[in-house]
Scaffold this motif. Structure first.
Motif, PDB file in Angstrom:
ATOM      1  N   GLY A  58      60.240  27.299  35.998  1.00 22.09           N
ATOM      2  CA  GLY A  58      61.020  28.274  35.250  1.00 22.09           C
ATOM      3  C   GLY A  58      62.000  27.656  34.265  1.00 22.09           C
ATOM      4  O   GLY A  58      62.288  28.230  33.216  1.00 22.09           O
ATOM      5  N   HIS A  59      62.488  26.460  34.573  1.00 22.24           N
ATOM      6  CA  HIS A  59      63.507  25.827  33.723  1.00 22.24           C
ATOM      7  C   HIS A  59      62.959  25.405  32.362  1.00 22.24           C
ATOM      8  O   HIS A  59      63.737  25.112  31.442  1.00 22.24           O
ATOM      9  CB  HIS A  59      64.104  24.606  34.450  1.00 22.24           C
ATOM     10  CG  HIS A  59      63.107  23.531  34.747  1.00 22.24           C
ATOM     11  ND1 HIS A  59      62.910  22.443  33.910  1.00 22.24           N
ATOM     12  CD2 HIS A  59      62.232  23.390  35.774  1.00 22.24           C
ATOM     13  CE1 HIS A  59      61.965  21.670  34.431  1.00 22.24           C
ATOM     14  NE2 HIS A  59      61.543  22.211  35.557  1.00 22.24           N
ATOM     15  N   PHE A  60      61.646  25.393  32.207  1.00 29.26           N
ATOM     16  CA  PHE A  60      61.074  25.021  30.917  1.00 29.26           C
ATOM     17  C   PHE A  60      61.193  26.152  29.878  1.00 29.26           C
ATOM     18  O   PHE A  60      61.086  25.905  28.689  1.00 29.26           O
ATOM     19  CB  PHE A  60      59.594  24.669  31.067  1.00 29.26           C
ATOM     20  CG  PHE A  60      59.333  23.395  31.821  1.00 29.26           C
ATOM     21  CD1 PHE A  60      59.743  22.169  31.308  1.00 29.26           C
ATOM     22  CD2 PHE A  60      58.657  23.410  33.033  1.00 29.26           C
ATOM     23  CE1 PHE A  60      59.497  20.987  31.996  1.00 29.26           C
ATOM     24  CE2 PHE A  60      58.396  22.246  33.723  1.00 29.26           C
ATOM     25  CZ  PHE A  60      58.823  21.027  33.213  1.00 29.26           C
ATOM     26  N   PHE A  61      61.396  27.373  30.337  1.00 24.91           N
ATOM     27  CA  PHE A  61      61.280  28.534  29.461  1.00 24.91           C
ATOM     28  C   PHE A  61      62.630  29.145  29.117  1.00 24.91           C
ATOM     29  O   PHE A  61      63.476  29.352  29.980  1.00 24.91           O
ATOM     30  CB  PHE A  61      60.378  29.579  30.119  1.00 24.91           C
ATOM     31  CG  PHE A  61      58.981  29.061  30.359  1.00 24.91           C
ATOM     32  CD1 PHE A  61      58.038  29.064  29.346  1.00 24.91           C
ATOM     33  CD2 PHE A  61      58.624  28.536  31.599  1.00 24.91           C
ATOM     34  CE1 PHE A  61      56.767  28.565  29.551  1.00 24.91           C
ATOM     35  CE2 PHE A  61      57.347  28.031  31.822  1.00 24.91           C
ATOM     36  CZ  PHE A  61      56.416  28.042  30.793  1.00 24.91           C
ATOM     37  N   GLY A  72      47.742  18.710  34.301  1.00 27.95           N
ATOM     38  CA  GLY A  72      48.450  18.326  33.089  1.00 27.95           C
ATOM     39  C   GLY A  72      49.441  19.358  32.585  1.00 27.95           C
ATOM     40  O   GLY A  72      50.156  19.110  31.599  1.00 27.95           O
ATOM     41  N   ALA A  73      49.520  20.519  33.236  1.00 23.34           N
ATOM     42  CA  ALA A  73      50.386  21.600  32.734  1.00 23.34           C
ATOM     43  C   ALA A  73      51.856  21.201  32.742  1.00 23.34           C
ATOM     44  O   ALA A  73      52.581  21.438  31.761  1.00 23.34           O
ATOM     45  CB  ALA A  73      50.167  22.862  33.562  1.00 23.34           C
ATOM     46  N   GLU A  74      52.305  20.608  33.836  1.00 25.22           N
ATOM     47  CA  GLU A  74      53.726  20.254  33.921  1.00 25.22           C
ATOM     48  C   GLU A  74      54.082  19.187  32.893  1.00 25.22           C
ATOM     49  O   GLU A  74      55.145  19.233  32.266  1.00 25.22           O
ATOM     50  CB  GLU A  74      54.079  19.783  35.335  1.00 25.22           C
ATOM     51  CG  GLU A  74      55.569  19.699  35.564  1.00 25.22           C
ATOM     52  CD  GLU A  74      55.955  19.736  37.032  1.00 25.22           C
ATOM     53  OE1 GLU A  74      57.172  19.707  37.286  1.00 25.22           O
ATOM     54  OE2 GLU A  74      55.066  19.805  37.896  1.00 25.22           O
ATOM     55  N   GLU A  75      53.171  18.235  32.697  1.00 25.89           N
ATOM     56  CA  GLU A  75      53.404  17.183  31.705  1.00 25.89           C
ATOM     57  C   GLU A  75      53.479  17.782  30.293  1.00 25.89           C
ATOM     58  O   GLU A  75      54.314  17.372  29.477  1.00 25.89           O
ATOM     59  CB  GLU A  75      52.295  16.132  31.767  1.00 25.89           C
ATOM     60  CG  GLU A  75      52.274  15.293  33.032  1.00 25.89           C
ATOM     61  CD  GLU A  75      51.612  15.995  34.224  1.00 25.89           C
ATOM     62  OE1 GLU A  75      51.555  15.389  35.301  1.00 25.89           O
ATOM     63  OE2 GLU A  75      51.162  17.164  34.077  1.00 25.89           O
ATOM     64  N   LEU A  76      52.627  18.758  30.013  1.00 27.68           N
ATOM     65  CA  LEU A  76      52.645  19.419  28.709  1.00 27.68           C
ATOM     66  C   LEU A  76      53.969  20.135  28.487  1.00 27.68           C
ATOM     67  O   LEU A  76      54.596  20.005  27.422  1.00 27.68           O
ATOM     68  CB  LEU A  76      51.487  20.415  28.605  1.00 27.68           C
ATOM     69  CG  LEU A  76      51.514  21.351  27.397  1.00 27.68           C
ATOM     70  CD1 LEU A  76      51.436  20.562  26.101  1.00 27.68           C
ATOM     71  CD2 LEU A  76      50.382  22.368  27.478  1.00 27.68           C
ATOM     72  N   GLU A 104      43.646  18.584  25.899  1.00 29.85           N
ATOM     73  CA  GLU A 104      43.195  18.914  24.545  1.00 29.85           C
ATOM     74  C   GLU A 104      44.214  19.804  23.846  1.00 29.85           C
ATOM     75  O   GLU A 104      44.483  19.639  22.646  1.00 29.85           O
ATOM     76  CB  GLU A 104      41.829  19.622  24.599  1.00 29.85           C
ATOM     77  CG  GLU A 104      41.216  19.826  23.226  1.00 29.85           C
ATOM     78  CD  GLU A 104      39.856  20.507  23.284  1.00 29.85           C
ATOM     79  OE1 GLU A 104      39.439  21.018  22.223  1.00 29.85           O
ATOM     80  OE2 GLU A 104      39.241  20.551  24.361  1.00 29.85           O
ATOM     81  N   LEU A 105      44.812  20.733  24.582  1.00 24.69           N
ATOM     82  CA  LEU A 105      45.861  21.591  24.022  1.00 24.69           C
ATOM     83  C   LEU A 105      47.060  20.736  23.590  1.00 24.69           C
ATOM     84  O   LEU A 105      47.594  20.911  22.492  1.00 24.69           O
ATOM     85  CB  LEU A 105      46.307  22.636  25.045  1.00 24.69           C
ATOM     86  CG  LEU A 105      47.489  23.516  24.658  1.00 24.69           C
ATOM     87  CD1 LEU A 105      47.195  24.317  23.395  1.00 24.69           C
ATOM     88  CD2 LEU A 105      47.862  24.457  25.807  1.00 24.69           C
ATOM     89  N   GLN A 106      47.460  19.808  24.449  1.00 28.09           N
ATOM     90  CA  GLN A 106      48.609  18.945  24.124  1.00 28.09           C
ATOM     91  C   GLN A 106      48.321  18.124  22.875  1.00 28.09           C
ATOM     92  O   GLN A 106      49.171  17.991  21.985  1.00 28.09           O
ATOM     93  CB  GLN A 106      48.937  18.021  25.299  1.00 28.09           C
ATOM     94  CG  GLN A 106      50.172  17.167  25.069  1.00 28.09           C
ATOM     95  CD  GLN A 106      50.719  16.565  26.340  1.00 28.09           C
ATOM     96  OE1 GLN A 106      50.212  16.824  27.433  1.00 28.09           O
ATOM     97  NE2 GLN A 106      51.752  15.761  26.219  1.00 28.09           N
ATOM     98  N   GLN A 107      47.105  17.581  22.778  1.00 29.85           N
ATOM     99  CA  GLN A 107      46.725  16.789  21.622  1.00 29.85           C
ATOM    100  C   GLN A 107      46.791  17.616  20.348  1.00 29.85           C
ATOM    101  O   GLN A 107      47.299  17.173  19.320  1.00 29.85           O
ATOM    102  CB  GLN A 107      45.297  16.252  21.836  1.00 29.85           C
ATOM    103  CG  GLN A 107      44.857  15.223  20.817  1.00 29.85           C
ATOM    104  CD  GLN A 107      45.494  13.856  21.041  1.00 29.85           C
ATOM    105  OE1 GLN A 107      46.230  13.655  22.014  1.00 29.85           O
ATOM    106  NE2 GLN A 107      45.265  12.926  20.136  1.00 29.85           N
TER     107      GLN A 107
END
Length: 202
Positions: A112-115, A76-80, A194-197
């Protein structure tokens, strides 16, 4: 990224290579997040700079040998990251990795492009000093009160706490929940969903 197992393996291999006592997995996990040389000096309880330098080199060589197998992203990391970026959040990284290591991780995972920016162990004082966070905040012209640190180690919690930055602990990393709780995070989450929520509804 779920890199703990690789770090532990490589640190134990470095100890064998340098003919010093092999640390337990728990002992290695405890120093994950600190810059490499200070972490090694703490882990092996040594002030011997030459021994520490040999262990640093042995660790780097072991890690590079294993680098053909990228560390997996947590589910789920990439989706977050996509969701946060799409909602206009500014994302940054403060890491105990050296710049070369972070760049390699970003290339392996295409994340990397997310940051917007980042600070690495060879560009700032080691965690738990808040230096990395202060540099990031200064670059982005953002107040500590308008930022949030998400981390899996007590060092992450300490660096944010030192400058009054809100923080969220994640229990699926390397440090136990009970130790994260000592630094009064806003919450502790147990998975990426849970973090995303929590981020969406807070």
């Amino acid at each position: 990224m779920d890199s703990a197992a690789k770090i532990i393996r490589c640190m134990q291999n470095a100890a064998r290579h340098c003919d010093v006592g092999v640390p337990s997995a728990d002992a290695v996990a405890h120093i994950i997040g600190i810059s490499l040389k200070p972490a090694i000096m703490q882990l092996f309880s040594t002030k011997d700079e030459q021994l520490a330098d040999r262990l640093v080199q042995a660790y780097k060589e072991a890690y590079l040998r294993e680098d053909t197998i990228p560390c997996p992203l947590f589910g789920g990391a990439e989706e977050l990251l996509s969701s946060l970026k799409a909602n206009g959040k500014i994302l940054a990284v403060a890491t105990g990795k050296a710049r070369r290591g972070l760049d390699r991780a970003w290339n392996n995972t295409n994340t990397g492009h997310f940051f917007t920016t980042s600070r690495c162990a060879d560009e700032a004082h080691s965690k738990p000093s808040p230096d990395m966070l202060l540099q990031i905040l200064d670059e982005l012209n953002i107040s500590a009160h308008d930022a949030l640190m998400v981390g899996d180690t007590t060092y992450d919690m300490q660096m944010a706490q030192a400058i009054g930055m809100d923080r969220v602990g994640v229990s699926y990393g390397v440090h136990a929940q009970v130790n994260l709780e000592k630094h009064h995070p806003e919450t502790i989450v147990h998975s990426i969903p849970e973090l995303q929520q929590w981020l969406i509804h807070t």
